[in-house]
Design an enzyme around this catalytic site. Structure first.
Site, mmCIF file in Angstrom:
data_model
loop_
_atom_site.group_PDB
_atom_site.id
_atom_site.type_symbol
_atom_site.label_atom_id
_atom_site.label_comp_id
_atom_site.label_asym_id
_atom_site.label_seq_id
_atom_site.Cartn_x
_atom_site.Cartn_y
_atom_site.Cartn_z
ATOM 1 N N HIS A 69 82.957 -27.395 40.219
ATOM 2 C CA HIS A 69 83.579 -27.879 41.613
ATOM 3 C C HIS A 69 82.588 -27.203 42.351
ATOM 4 C CE1 HIS A 69 85.318 -24.099 40.172
ATOM 5 N NE2 HIS A 69 85.452 -23.732 41.547
ATOM 6 N N PHE A 110 91.342 -28.996 51.080
ATOM 7 C CA PHE A 110 90.978 -28.275 52.262
ATOM 8 C C PHE A 110 91.833 -27.293 52.366
ATOM 9 C CE2 PHE A 110 89.294 -32.737 52.573
ATOM 10 C CZ PHE A 110 88.222 -32.647 53.169
ATOM 11 N N ASP A 111 91.270 -26.215 52.017
ATOM 12 C CA ASP A 111 92.428 -25.131 51.877
ATOM 13 C C ASP A 111 92.988 -24.560 53.338
ATOM 14 O OD1 ASP A 111 92.177 -25.135 49.300
ATOM 15 O OD2 ASP A 111 91.080 -23.545 48.858
ATOM 16 N N TYR A 152 93.752 -19.506 43.389
ATOM 17 C CA TYR A 152 92.253 -18.938 43.789
ATOM 18 C C TYR A 152 92.593 -18.016 45.113
ATOM 19 C CZ TYR A 152 87.456 -19.620 43.133
ATOM 20 O OH TYR A 152 86.175 -19.284 42.703
ATOM 21 N N TYR A 156 90.329 -16.111 48.288
ATOM 22 C CA TYR A 156 89.269 -15.917 49.031
ATOM 23 C C TYR A 156 89.308 -14.801 49.783
ATOM 24 C CZ TYR A 156 88.299 -20.824 47.888
ATOM 25 O OH TYR A 156 88.233 -22.002 47.327
#
Lengths: 694, 694
Positions: free
Chosen positions: B464, B329-330, B414, B416
């Site tokens: 994923h 849960f980023d 990663y 976003y």
């Protein structure tokens, strides 16, 4: 289809054999030559009404040999130039399809098409119908009953008649009437769609545009027809700028390319070769499809033989006569090429723009110059990829540059902005923007109907579907392709999946031609693969995947003409075996068509489509339930179909794009003084562009 | 949740009552003051590990009174400033939640949270874990078995442990080990994700980051664990530019605003008010959500009380230990605010850019300055609307200008890119771009698995899901809102619909809180309406509709911890009644959570949500089946959630945008000389931006 034998005859003007690329659109000389050859096949003074004169593309097998030779720079095979011609004996129903060999000057075939085959509309015809309707005495008599203010201007919009099987064998037009603002009748750009009339004349084109019937529209909640009486003049709802109180606080934003654009255009007669960032392809343009891209390659590797918008269908929700027949095929019934806008620098495109021109036929066998029908430019599309190493703080970031080929078409009230967009990651988008003015009809005040929205007092905008079909003729690393779909499924619990968290993908190869659908609950993804060419790292077939947005399929029932005619409207994807001459998903002749000649019918042949030369039709659409915000002109509704490489490259193909750097991008830090309350409006209202041309 | 009574105590440093806006983030002084007040509540020298110090937003009812007064320019009510604080007694499992009243300097509450409540990670902790793991003798012993070349650098990426119910009550980290390119070990920006090791140490944070276990990964097709042996060194796969042969044929494209930007920023302490093209709203920023927009109005009309990304969940497909627990849960596990990139002019944003800064807490009760975490700029978004009158030839065309607020977060491997985008037609988009580096694991050569893609020799990128939840707290023309969904259905054949072409829309009002889903086959569209305010023309409730892209819901089964924890992952939309303090769709504490504290649980209260103060959670997602093109860094995958007015205005709200004109836009006609073969590369490789910071 009945046939009529016509002896092939020599050209009126001797056609000469030219070393033209086999995919180049017909030149002005070829267009007139083709028409002359057809004219010469008839007795002198036969008045022909030309509907289409366009390139008859050579068989794919022949073209492929030519392209091979072209890319390998060996001697080019000779391919004869042929024209496809549709025409009427003017003011009759005698509709012909002919092929002319321009290399020899001979008519190859010339066929009188049978009943239920009708030509597209054309501009000259539309204007003639408008005039005929407004001069018709019976129409004038109906209009008189409205008791309109003196000086009021009535406008007639001829509409494609559609099909319902009721006395519709002849080629007809259904005309919708409107008013310019009666208080301002001199305004030629008045939005007449805000003032619709309940009177709808029907015209027969084979009978010199005679009004054969006047339909009176239902304007209530049911299909009751009330006699025409005095018209209540409603306020106008104009879209042109001089009737608006314009915003004055928008400051200029300019796209500047000080060193010019990054693309190269090589003009070769009537087609152009475009090269940009490892992409290379040929651009054509024709009456029906507008822009067509041929021989699309990335870094020398073949991807697509041909890309084009194949057709679109727009069925309306109102089931009452005469609205139940409203179901246009804007490409087949009119033509995305012939309706293309002449794009204006600084209005339609921003930045450094290159324009392509075209020449199309006219109704008399002459030429219609089509200037600036495609604009080409680059655009920044935000960040292309980024990673920040949190240990070193180094951010690696590249911006995404796109190449856009844009064309805009006007179909009476409505506009479509159509674009192919290429990026540096090997991706192609097809973008559709729907804008323009809703097709309206009168509605009594104070009522609601569940099949439309009141967008202005007395004005109903009926729900309608826009269903587009993009034709994709692939050659992913070669001709033998297949379409497979991948789905993701939860794994059942087992010793391998003890916590119920696992999932897997599986692929299904489509072996038989047919219509196939997306299933978002399975993440179903269609890919065009070449199983003979494997990724060097992971051994998977090289592929391009299709990402198409969801849409509701056609709502007309399966027994309706709407459904039968719009053969592409019932599935997200159609996969068929390639056959020369099959280009239009709704069939070659869509005007008042009956179905049975489009992609659904081709798919029903149940051909093998695995590892062969196949064609994919990708559908996208909008169920347009109008908002009042869509009137008097609607903000663009945007759809995008994406095609992206999947295991086609061996790594991110945009990895070699140079880092995004201030020295290159020259961004500007906005300082506080730019944030003071706005200065006076800086917009030049007298700019050369976009003003009235009265 | 067990409680621990702590007497409220006076502030260490006296807090002063300031006239701060109730929605303004905590200032640096407030942050340290809150931490000091908590510290003072403990015996001297108690070492506290602060996890979060952030604004405790006042009750909505109080804020609304304040906003009313603010807009009506009447006297402002006094609202006390409160801080929300999470902390540990350092190196213990004693995790606390406290509220501090900064206006009085008192601790309002201070609770020891019970088992299964664990804090988010923080940067200092992550670095400490990396170090602890690499210094651990048992880890070193496993690494030694790999017989790596001398000088090889091993990297440890600590990962959120996840939940499986197996000995996971304590707060743990699962570490994944990788190598820098052994042939180039001095390269600190080597892409270690291309060289994953099968060794995974587990660390207990309550036990001074001690390695409690070393997991050996399965690397074949099944869950067999092989003993660690000599490592076959594979080639590297670098993403930084110096290892690429860069393209040199891209010419600069600059966005120039000679008169500055069209927006105004008014800085008010720690928040800013943004005004642009009839839009006005307040921008906040916090540790968990990053950007938050408050009090969003258009032309003075209220639309949204609060807009923010609520959370995201990323469950992975590999069911084998230890991968089955990978489900991050980023936001809840880390924080979109604290992970925000410092955005660089000319790299991350193009054009005229304004930056917002923030201050967040650190682990010691101090302050972390967060510079340039939000960039604000305008962009051209192509044509906004167009209509050409074919009779006069006049084209009316306006371009669409957008205002972008962008933030970029790095979550270990990663990235976003998150943006709110406003346009002139009253529309708001929330755009998510997924980029960065895939999370990888080792795989034996020559095998395939159905739950991942080989993206490099020996490297598996497992499938994923990314599931995002956008929290929308609406106030469409007021607080009493409802959510309704509209569907389009075919009409049955009848005398009214004799040709089977009719269709209609019907609306269903959601009366009870719950999760609801899109149905594209019905064109199901969710709208947030205010039934008390009707459109003046057509009488329909004013509304904003939601257009969210399709996504596959969570694939983990309903008995799994993945499913139970990701409470927003199973429906496109959740509608719940507003309750103060309910902000996070996955629950307040997501790290190793067990479920039962998020939006699914709130929805289960079955509250009335019709014509009341409600909150909507909009989900969007990607089932990321990796392509080799996504490695070593992936091209952005873009998702957009649109919110558009529906019968909220009385016509197209962008009708008053000035026509697109060359005098304003200054486009450039690309002349032939710009199309010659490219000149030498013009890219400045020594630009100040984006270079290594070693």
């Amino acid at each position: 289809m009945s046939t009529e034998a016509i002896a092939t005859s020599p050209a009126a003007s001797t056609a000469k054999s030219v070393a033209t690329h086999p995919l180049a659109p017909l030149s002005a000389q070829e267009l007139t030559s083709a028409a002359s050859i057809i004219k010469a096949s008839w007795p002198a003074h036969t008045d022909l009404h030309f509907k289409v004169v366009t390139l008859e593309e050579p068989p794919k097998a022949e073209v492929l040999k030519y392209l091979d030779a072209e890319h390998q720079k060996t001697s080019l095979p000779s391919i004869s130039r042929k024209a496809f011609v549709n025409y009427y004996i003017r003011n009759t129903n005698k509709f012909h399809e002919a092929i002319v060999d321009l290399s020899t000057g001979h008519v190859v075939s010339n066929v009188l098409l049978g009943p239920f085959f009708h030509a597209n509309g054309d501009g000259e015809e539309i204007v003639a119908i408008e005039k005929a309707v407004l001069q018709d005495e019976s129409v004038k008599a109906e209009i008189a009953k409205l008791q309109l203010p003196e000086g009021t201007v009535v406008i007639s919009d001829p509409w494609i008649y559609g099909s319902d099987g009721v006395n519709d064998e002849e080629r007809l037009y259904q005309c919708f009437l409107y008013l310019r603002d009666p208080m301002n009748p001199g305004e030629a750009d008045s939005n007449h769609y805000a003032l619709p009339l309940p009177i709808s004349p029907v015209v027969s084109t084979a009978d010199n545009n005679k009004v054969i019937r006047i339909d009176i529209m239902p304007t209530g909640v049911d299909n009751t027809i009330k006699p025409i009486g005095p018209y209540k003049v409603q306020p106008p709802n104009e879209y042109v700028s001089e009737y608006q109180s314009l915003r004055t606080d928008l400051k200029p934003l300019r796209v500047v390319q000080p060193e010019g654009a990054s693309f190269q255009v090589t003009r070769e007669g009537t087609s152009s070769i475009l090269a940009w960032q490892k992409w290379k392809f040929r651009v054509g343009f024709n009456q029906r499809e507008g822009m067509v891209l041929y021989d699309v390659r990335y870094d020398g590797r073949p991807l697509f033989y041909r890309l084009s918008l194949s057709d679109m269908n727009i069925p309306y929700a109102d089931p009452r006569h005469p609205f139940h027949k409203k179901s246009a095929f804007d490409l087949g019934d009119a033509g995305a090429g012939i309706m293309a806008n002449n794009l204006k620098l600084g209005c339609d495109c921003l930045g450094s723009i290159y324009y392509l021109d075209a020449v199309l036929s006219d109704d008399k066998g002459g030429v219609t110059p089509m200037d600036n029908v495609v604009c080409i430019h680059e655009q920044d599309a935000g960040i292309g990829w980024k990673h920040t190493n949190y240990r070193t703080g180094r951010a690696a970031v590249v911006r995404s540059r796109e190449l856009v080929l844009q064309s805009i078409i006007t179909v009476s009230n409505y506009e479509y902005i159509l674009a192919f967009i290429f990026n540096q990651a090997g991706e192609i988008d097809y973008e559709i923007r729907a804008t323009g003015i809703l097709s309206t009809q009168p509605i009594d005040e104070g009522i609601e109907v569940p099949f439309g929205t009141v967008v202005h007092p007395g004005v109903l905008a009926v729900h309608h579907q826009h269903i587009f079909s993009l034709r994709v003729d692939p050659m992913i690393d070669g001709l033998d392709n297949r379409v497979a779909y991948e789905e993701a499924h939860a794994m059942p619990r087992s010793e391998f999946n003890p916590h119920g968290t696992g999932y897997f993908t599986k692929e299904t190869v489509i072996s038989e031609s047919g219509g196939y659908d997306l299933d978002y609950d399975k993440n179903r993804t269609f890919k065009i693969q070449n199983a003979n060419v494997r990724n060097p790292i992971n051994g998977k077939p090289v592929a391009y995947k299709i990402q198409a947005p969801p849409f509701q399929k056609i709502l007309s029932d399966k027994d309706s003409f709407n459904y039968k005619r719009a053969e592409f409207s019932d599935h997200n994807i159609y996969v068929v075996k390639h056959r020369d001459g099959e280009l239009y998903a709704g069939g070659k002749y869509t005007n008042q068509s009956r179905g049975g000649t489009g992609v659904r019918s081709w798919a029903d042949r149940k051909d093998n489509v695995q590892d062969t030369d196949l064609v994919v039709y990708i559908q996208a659409g909008i169920n347009h339930v109008p908002r009042i915000e869509d009137f008097p002109v609607m903000p663009c509704e945007i759809l995008k179909i994406h095609m992206k490489p999947v295991n086609f490259f061996d790594k991110n193909p945009a990895l070699d794009v140079a880092p995004s750097e201030q020295g290159f991008n020259k961004s500007v830090l906005v300082s506080e003084q730019h944030h003071q309350p706005t200065v006076e409006a800086t917009i030049d209202k007298d700019g050369a562009c976009c003003g009235p041309k009265l």
